[in-house]
Design an enzyme around this catalytic site. Structure first.
Site, PDB file in Angstrom:
ATOM      1  N   LYS A 171      38.182  38.461  50.479  1.00 11.37           N
ATOM      2  CA  LYS A 171      36.781  38.741  50.158  1.00 11.37           C
ATOM      3  C   LYS A 171      36.055  37.474  49.790  1.00 11.37           C
ATOM      4  O   LYS A 171      36.609  36.694  49.022  1.00 11.37           O
ATOM      5  CB  LYS A 171      36.749  39.717  48.983  1.00 11.37           C
ATOM      6  CG  LYS A 171      35.377  40.063  48.485  1.00 11.37           C
ATOM      7  CD  LYS A 171      35.483  40.910  47.250  1.00 11.37           C
ATOM      8  CE  LYS A 171      34.083  41.152  46.718  1.00 11.37           C
ATOM      9  NZ  LYS A 171      34.096  41.843  45.459  1.00 11.37           N
ATOM     10  N   LYS A 219      40.108  36.367  46.485  1.00 11.38           N
ATOM     11  CA  LYS A 219      38.684  36.620  46.220  1.00 11.38           C
ATOM     12  C   LYS A 219      38.043  35.318  45.775  1.00 11.38           C
ATOM     13  O   LYS A 219      38.450  34.718  44.778  1.00 11.38           O
ATOM     14  CB  LYS A 219      38.552  37.684  45.136  1.00 11.38           C
ATOM     15  CG  LYS A 219      37.109  37.997  44.785  1.00 11.38           C
ATOM     16  CD  LYS A 219      37.026  39.152  43.797  1.00 11.38           C
ATOM     17  CE  LYS A 219      35.587  39.444  43.414  1.00 11.38           C
ATOM     18  NZ  LYS A 219      35.496  40.542  42.433  1.00 11.38           N
TER      19      LYS A 219
HETATM   20  C1  PBG Z   1      33.810  42.921  40.688  1.00 19.44           C
HETATM   21  C2  PBG Z   1      33.356  43.051  42.083  1.00 19.44           C
HETATM   22  C3  PBG Z   1      32.347  42.322  42.706  1.00 19.44           C
HETATM   23  C4  PBG Z   1      32.252  42.793  44.010  1.00 19.44           C
HETATM   24  C5  PBG Z   1      33.191  43.803  44.142  1.00 19.44           C
HETATM   25  N1  PBG Z   1      33.875  43.923  42.941  1.00 19.44           N
HETATM   26  C6  PBG Z   1      31.409  41.312  42.180  1.00 19.44           C
HETATM   27  C7  PBG Z   1      31.863  40.058  41.600  1.00 19.44           C
HETATM   28  O1  PBG Z   1      33.021  39.660  41.669  1.00 19.44           O
HETATM   29  O2  PBG Z   1      30.989  39.431  41.000  1.00 19.44           O
HETATM   30  C8  PBG Z   1      31.296  42.286  45.040  1.00 19.44           C
HETATM   31  C9  PBG Z   1      31.017  43.196  46.166  1.00 19.44           C
HETATM   32  C10 PBG Z   1      29.846  42.824  46.985  1.00 19.44           C
HETATM   33  O3  PBG Z   1      29.205  41.769  46.831  1.00 19.44           O
HETATM   34  O4  PBG Z   1      29.541  43.629  47.873  1.00 19.44           O
HETATM   35  N2  PBG Z   1      33.986  44.153  40.071  1.00 19.44           N
END
Ligand code: PBG
Length: 324
Positions: free
Chosen positions: A246, A193
């Site tokens: 991601k 991520k």
């Molecule tokens: C954190 C989380 C995020 C997303 C999914 N889980 C945000 C982040 O890491 O700031 C992002 C998902 C998206 O942008 O569609 N709980």
């Protein structure tokens, strides 16, 4: 003349169907749903047209559509009333996520329910765990994650998806679930991520923008490819059942690398900013939104994703039905 005529196999729809290498299917999709604590909520998210925040007394409208479209799975995000420095409402047995899981598994047993496991929606500072010395405390977060996943498991969730990028997160969760009597509950790790600007609209939707700093001390540097393999390897060794990359679109190379390297299903998250860009350009009439949606989802599948988590799931499911 000595050249190959590749155009022979593009002559018409039928031959193109026969030689097509990648097919999208509704079976590939996971649809994210935002559940807010409260009543009578059906709130539009301005930067994500078509996506709403729901309360438990309204969300059936959304769930009915998901079931009717034969989408196999949903991913839940909770938006609690109470926030504190640790995010303690994330592991209460009557927390919003736990209530949501119980409600959905009772009324929609045919839906596969995955929970996002994190703290950023539950902490008053918006970071993904408790803070120590202006940074997220890794090991204190692990102790809280164990409590959170066990509470989701007890509520009846089908799979947990930890998204906080803490070191040792998957080993901790596996151990906690096994110890609590849930050895068969699978883990989908947000293994790779990146610290991405593409999460902007989600943070408005989930009310999870950090009040100071950013997430670059725990999420990955977008410049790094070898490090992605290391992250994926660690989570694979810690027994993640599914590895996720991601965001998706700017990281198709990473999806393919992880796919080639690890013999587990690969997921990708087609994130909020990717959704918002397509919607905004389509609204202006600058692109054909439906075609760009299908082309980008197809590219994720072609890159190697077996599972695509996407806000487009309902629209794409409709589009696939019409193609048949
Ligand atoms: C954190 C989380 C995020 C997303 C999914 N889980 C945000 C982040 O890491 O700031 C992002 C998902 C998206 O942008 O569609 N709980």
């Amino acid at each position: 003349m000595n050249f190959q005529r590749t155009r022979r196999l593009r002559k018409n729809t039928n031959i193109r169907r026969l030689v097509r290498e990648t097919q999208l299917s509704v079976d590939d999709f996971v649809y994210p749903i935002f559940i807010e604590e409260g009543e009578n909520i059906e709130a539009e998210i301005p930067s994500m047209p078509g996506i709403k925040r729901w309360s438990l007394d309204t969300v059936s409208k959304e769930l009915d559509e998901v079931v009717a479209l034969n989408i196999p799975a949903i991913m839940l995000f909770g938006i609690p009333k109470h926030k504190d420095s640790e995010g303690s409402s994330s592991w209460q047995d009557d927390g919003i996520m736990q209530q949501a899981v119980r409600f959905i598994k009772q009324h929609y047993p045919q839906l596969y329910v995955i929970t996002d496991v994190c703290f950023c929606e539950y902490t008053d500072h918006g970071h993904c765990g408790p803070i120590c010395d202006h940074d997220v405390d890794n090991d204190a977060t692990l102790a809280n994650i164990a409590k959170q996943v066990v509470s989701h498991a007890k509520a009846g969730v089908d799979m947990v998806a930890p998204s906080g990028m803490m070191d040792g997160m998957i080993a901790t969760i596996r151990q906690a679930l096994d110890d609590a009597g849930f050895p068969n509950l699978p883990i989908m790790s947000y293994a790779v991520k990146y610290a991405s600007a593409f999460y902007g609209p989600f943070r408005d939707a989930a009310d999870s923008t950090p009040t100071f700093g950013d997430r670059r001390t725990y999420q990955m540097d977008p410049a790094n490819r070898d490090e992605a393999m290391r992250e994926a390897m660690l989570d694979f060794e810690e027994q993640a059942d599914i590895l996720m990359v991601k965001p998706a679109l700017s990281y198709l190379d990473i999806i393919r690398d992880v796919k080639n390297q690890f013999p587990v299903p690969i997921a990708c998250y087609n994130v909020s900013g990717e959704y918002a860009m397509v919607k905004a350009a389509a609204e202006k009439g600058w692109i054909d939104g439906t075609r760009v949606m299908m082309e980008s989802l197809l590219s994720m599948k072609r890159a190697g994703a077996n599972i695509i988590i996407t806000y487009f799931a309902k629209e794409a499911a409709i589009c696939l039905q019409q193609q048949h």
